[in-house]
Design a protein around this motif. Structure first.
Motif, PDB file in Angstrom:
ATOM      1  N   UNK A   1      29.133 -13.316  37.067  1.00  0.00           N
ATOM      2  CA  UNK A   1      28.056 -12.872  36.179  1.00  0.00           C
ATOM      3  C   UNK A   1      27.970 -11.356  36.155  1.00  0.00           C
ATOM      4  N   UNK A   2      28.129 -10.715  37.317  1.00  0.00           N
ATOM      5  CA  UNK A   2      28.103  -9.249  37.361  1.00  0.00           C
ATOM      6  C   UNK A   2      29.275  -8.658  36.586  1.00  0.00           C
ATOM      7  N   UNK A   3      30.444  -9.279  36.723  1.00  0.00           N
ATOM      8  CA  UNK A   3      31.620  -8.798  35.996  1.00  0.00           C
ATOM      9  C   UNK A   3      31.435  -8.955  34.492  1.00  0.00           C
ATOM     10  N   UNK A   4      30.870 -10.092  34.073  1.00  0.00           N
ATOM     11  CA  UNK A   4      30.655 -10.324  32.652  1.00  0.00           C
ATOM     12  C   UNK A   4      29.660  -9.327  32.060  1.00  0.00           C
ATOM     13  N   UNK A   5      28.752  -8.833  32.907  1.00  0.00           N
ATOM     14  CA  UNK A   5      27.765  -7.859  32.442  1.00  0.00           C
ATOM     15  C   UNK A   5      28.332  -6.442  32.425  1.00  0.00           C
ATOM     16  N   UNK A   6      29.598  -6.297  32.801  1.00  0.00           N
ATOM     17  CA  UNK A   6      30.252  -5.003  32.702  1.00  0.00           C
ATOM     18  C   UNK A   6      30.265  -4.182  33.975  1.00  0.00           C
ATOM     19  N   UNK A   7      29.977  -4.802  35.128  1.00  0.00           N
ATOM     20  CA  UNK A   7      29.982  -4.072  36.400  1.00  0.00           C
ATOM     21  C   UNK A   7      31.293  -4.300  37.135  1.00  0.00           C
ATOM     22  N   UNK A   8      31.731  -3.272  37.887  1.00  0.00           N
ATOM     23  CA  UNK A   8      32.963  -3.342  38.676  1.00  0.00           C
ATOM     24  C   UNK A   8      32.633  -3.552  40.146  1.00  0.00           C
TER      25      UNK A   8
END
Length: 492
Positions: A56-63
């Motif tokens: 979910x964090x990756x899908x929101x654009x976080x690395x």
């Protein structure tokens, strides 16, 4: 958990490792996501966002943070505690089902439509099955990049990527480094494991505390010759995997479990790691378990003496079910002997240059053809074993990672000679139900009586209601009061 903002903020500000894997913290100003225990200075609360999964964090654009490496944190204990659809789906995703069979395969195993699976995973985890599987592939890729000398094309293939380009793009997106840069960084940071021919070395994280005594003691004391062994301070066993065979070497360390995997096909790496974690119950939340059990004044001294006991489980629930039947009303040594004979007669040979492992435990299909007259067992137990094997081979009983625990119990209880003890021990160690309970077990009743607890099954069950949903862990603490070698870490 991730919706309880104040609680999450306190966990991050306190760098509380107990919550690693429960949720992930994303920082708006840096566009990075971390574990709650990340050692960097905590961001301002208004810059924090909380996600239930790395996907979910990756899908929101976080690395992923390069310092705390959130993708390497222990898994959420929810997926081993719960028996609902989302938990079953997560166990199957961890076992590589989406990579092998796609989302339709996942849905078919669970008995729901792909749309229902997508909707429920998105609602609870903020990501669908494809995104969750992608995050897992990224983690596997990083592991291979940092701990092996494999060419990058082989890493991409082993991690489950369809193309080199997708592999490169995913690694850059998740870790903000190219695969080559990630490997160079691991070498500079001293994280590169010593090169071992044909094997991959890694560390399996867990939530502290962990008491290895009964965990490894149980596995070693019940080890089937040729399939399992204790060698040089490590538990070793063979693995039957979707694409080939494997040998796992697991050595307890104070802060992690050292794991070495020798695989005939590297596509099995993710599945092998998942099964080793399940075997050792490494995604448990020992603080939550021990806090509840400690509330019982008769259990509290046992918990305080050796906190963090885990439930020794299995890498193959069907294998464990067969072994549970072989172990009915006989000693540990006799059960090992019976299982060893089955292995020699029906197991698939393996090569183990590093030790004395010789076979895979035979699967239900191989055992379905056995002649019951060749079994040195009472006739009634022969009938029980052959009935179980036939049901497993025909897929009339599902004991896999995504199985329905209640349905499995019902199906097992319908077999001749399978009583409550056998059903519950399979539920506890095979299915992984943390609330499985064995009130008829003689060792448990003896320990209960010596401790001042009720000793009759009905009275003990009533008293154990306060231990729910962690009764399987209470069983471990009670069993450990006995001096049997099964409850102690083997000598090196």
């Amino acid at each position: 958990m991730h919706t309880e903002t104040d609680r999450c903020v306190r966990a991050v500000q306190g760098k509380d490792a107990r919550f690693d894997g429960w949720f992930f913290t994303a920082v708006l100003t840096t566009r990075i996501y971390c574990r709650p225990s990340c050692p960097v200075v905590p961001p301002k609360p208004e810059n924090m966002r909380f996600y239930p999964s790395a996907a979910a964090a990756q899908q929101a654009g976080f690395r992923a943070c390069k310092r705390c490496r959130p993708d390497a944190s222990p898994g959420s204990p929810q997926w081993n505690e719960r028996a609902d659809l989302v938990a079953r789906a997560m166990r199957l995703i961890a076992d590589g089902v989406v990579d092998r069979e796609g989302v339709p395969g996942l849905a078919a195993r669970l008995g729901y439509s792909t749309r229902q699976i997508e909707r429920q995973l998105l609602a609870e985890l903020g990501a669908g099955p494809l995104a969750l599987a992608r995050a897992q592939r990224a983690q596997t890729a990083r592991l291979l990049i940092e701990t092996s000398e494999l060419p990058m094309a082989d890493v991409a293939f082993a991690a489950g990527f369809a193309s080199i380009r997708t592999f490169n793009d995913t690694v850059r997106e998740v870790f903000a480094l190219s695969p080559t840069e990630l490997r160079a960084r691991a070498v500079r940071g001293g994280r590169r494991a010593p090169a071992t021919t044909g094997a991959i070395s890694l560390r399996l994280p867990f939530r502290a505390p962990l008491c290895p005594d009964n965990l490894f003691g149980h596995l070693v004391a019940t080890a089937v010759p040729g399939v399992e062994e204790w060698r040089d301070g490590a538990y070793r066993r063979t693995l039957r995997l979707p694409y080939g065979q494997g040998v796992a070497t697991l050595r307890p360390q104070p802060e992690y479990v050292a794991c070495q995997l020798a695989l005939t096909d590297l596509r099995d790496l993710t599945i092998a790691i998942s099964r080793c974690r399940r075997l050792l119950d490494l995604d448990a939340d020992p603080v939550a378990v021990d806090d509840l059990l400690r509330a019982d004044p008769l259990l509290a001294p046992l918990v305080d003496k050796n906190p963090g006991r885990r439930v020794p489980r299995t890498v193959d629930a069907a294998e464990f079910a067969v072994r549970a039947v072989l172990g009915q009303q006989v000693s540990t040594a006799a059960a090992r002997t019976h299982a060893g004979r089955l292995v020699l007669a029906h197991g698939e040979p393996v090569e183990d240059p590093a030790g004395g492992l010789t076979h895979l435990f035979p699967g239900p299909e191989a055992l379905a053809a056995l002649d019951p007259e060749t079994l040195a067992l009472p006739r009634t137990r022969r009938t029980t074993l052959t009935s179980l094997v036939a049901a497993l081979a025909a897929e009339e009983i599902a004991l896999g990672a995504g199985s329905d625990w209640d349905e499995a119990r019902t199906r097992l209880a319908e077999l001749p000679g399978v009583g409550p003890w056998t059903v519950e021990v399979i539920a506890m160690r095979g299915l992984g139900d943390p609330d499985a309970f064995l009130p008829t077990d003689l060792g448990l009743r003896r320990a209960a009586q010596e401790l001042g607890l009720p000793a009759t099954p009905a009275a003990l069950t009533a008293r154990a209601a306060d231990w729910r949903p962690w009764r399987a862990y209470a069983v471990q603490y009670l069993w450990a009061t006995d001096s049997h070698p099964i409850n102690h870490l083997p000598a090196v």
